[in-house]
Design an enzyme around this catalytic site. Sequence first.
Site, PDB file in Angstrom:
ATOM      1  N   TYR A 112      -7.994  -5.520  -7.568  1.00  0.00           N
ATOM      2  CA  TYR A 112      -6.615  -5.075  -7.867  1.00  0.00           C
ATOM      3  C   TYR A 112      -5.580  -5.558  -7.362  1.00  0.00           C
ATOM      4  CZ  TYR A 112      -6.251  -2.721  -3.372  1.00  0.00           C
ATOM      5  OH  TYR A 112      -6.147  -2.380  -2.134  1.00  0.00           O
TER       6      TYR A 112
ATOM      7  N   ARG B 152      -3.708 -14.594  -6.143  1.00  0.00           N
ATOM      8  CA  ARG B 152      -4.855 -13.863  -5.336  1.00  0.00           C
ATOM      9  C   ARG B 152      -5.710 -12.914  -6.557  1.00  0.00           C
ATOM     10  NH1 ARG B 152      -3.177  -9.836  -0.448  1.00  0.00           N
ATOM     11  NH2 ARG B 152      -2.225  -8.759  -2.404  1.00  0.00           N
TER      12      ARG B 152
ATOM     13  N   ARG C 257     -25.929   2.338 -17.091  1.00  0.00           N
ATOM     14  CA  ARG C 257     -25.726   2.130 -15.477  1.00  0.00           C
ATOM     15  C   ARG C 257     -26.434   1.126 -14.928  1.00  0.00           C
ATOM     16  NH1 ARG C 257     -26.646   4.163 -10.929  1.00  0.00           N
ATOM     17  NH2 ARG C 257     -24.773   4.335  -9.432  1.00  0.00           N
TER      18      ARG C 257
ATOM     19  N   LYS D 221      -9.702  -8.562  -2.942  1.00  0.00           N
ATOM     20  CA  LYS D 221      -9.009  -7.518  -2.830  1.00  0.00           C
ATOM     21  C   LYS D 221      -9.869  -6.534  -3.925  1.00  0.00           C
ATOM     22  CE  LYS D 221      -4.270  -5.658  -3.097  1.00  0.00           C
ATOM     23  NZ  LYS D 221      -4.515  -4.954  -1.863  1.00  0.00           N
TER      24      LYS D 221
ATOM     25  N   GLU E 147      -7.447  -6.035  10.820  1.00  0.00           N
ATOM     26  CA  GLU E 147      -6.287  -5.895   9.966  1.00  0.00           C
ATOM     27  C   GLU E 147      -6.053  -4.435   9.806  1.00  0.00           C
ATOM     28  OE1 GLU E 147      -6.386  -7.301   6.000  1.00  0.00           O
ATOM     29  OE2 GLU E 147      -8.481  -6.778   6.089  1.00  0.00           O
TER      30      GLU E 147
ATOM     31  N   LEU F 242      -8.037  -9.564   4.200  1.00  0.00           N
ATOM     32  CA  LEU F 242      -7.316  -9.979   3.122  1.00  0.00           C
ATOM     33  C   LEU F 242      -6.308 -11.104   3.200  1.00  0.00           C
ATOM     34  CD1 LEU F 242      -7.391  -9.022   0.070  1.00  0.00           C
ATOM     35  CD2 LEU F 242      -5.234  -7.833   0.756  1.00  0.00           C
TER      36      LEU F 242
END
Length: 286
Positions: free
Chosen positions: A33, A52, A101, A148, A181, A206
């Site tokens: 995302y 990104r 799945r 991300k 972070e 990130l």
Amino acid sequence: MSSIFYINGNLVPAEQAVIPAMDRGFLFGDGVYEVMAVMDGLLIEFERHAARLARSLAEVGIRNPLPRDALLARCRELVRHNGLREGSVYVQVTRGADTKRDFAFPAAVEPTVMMYVSERALRANPLAESGVRVASVPDMRWQRRDIKSLSLMAQVLAKQAAQASGAFEALMVDQDGVVTEGSSSSALLVDAQGRIVVRPLSNDILPGCTRAAVLALAASRGTVVDERAFTLDECRQASELVLTSSLQFVLPVIELDGRPVGDGRPGPAARELRQLYVEHALASAL
Ligand code: PMP
């Protein structure tokens, strides 16, 4: 403000914005995302977010359904349809919905794209004036924090633990006692000599878009940027501790684990970096 979502090529009202239960984003967090700021109806740091997103998708082997130009067009369309002036655009791409799945990638599924906007004051942020409290927590994440990823359980737990202790943000610390972070922000400190100390990019953190912009702005103003790992103890001794993120921009930290950082008030470097960043963000907005 009306709320229009973008789902797989269609603009739809929020109540029709639904994803199949077998979507791999829902089942596995198998997706990535981006969150980008909007000011004056324009996209902030668009190029960095587009790059990104492309990188995250490539790293996890999902076909990029939103290369730069398509992403720009879609974001602009969504901002316009929602009449958004200030707030954020959220972009999520998952590997798609399958009938089974299975952990391994399905042979032929189309990525699922979901985008929506939120209205929110970004420039006028009381936290920039007051400063924020942070609490240190162990960084329990995986070893590809540069992606991300939608799989955010460790960050959800980190933020919750921090907020339960009265802090605004969690400052995550790795097994070597070194700061990685924030749970949803990059961290840097300003030492007694006025140098910025910031963890270098690697798979440990990130690559923050705001971090990149702020460091470039600071360097262009002659500030020494020392890219190296730093410990919690160094944060306690720092003149200033600063968080950066796409929606908070630049925030001064006034307290770490209940103890004041610096003189316990927002510092001049954070104030200057925030101002520089907002000017740069507006000037480069698309
Ligand atoms: N680190 C993490 C773990 C984050 O979730 C975020 C917010 N996206 C950041 C750093 C800040 O990155 P950016 O400046 O690109 O928003």
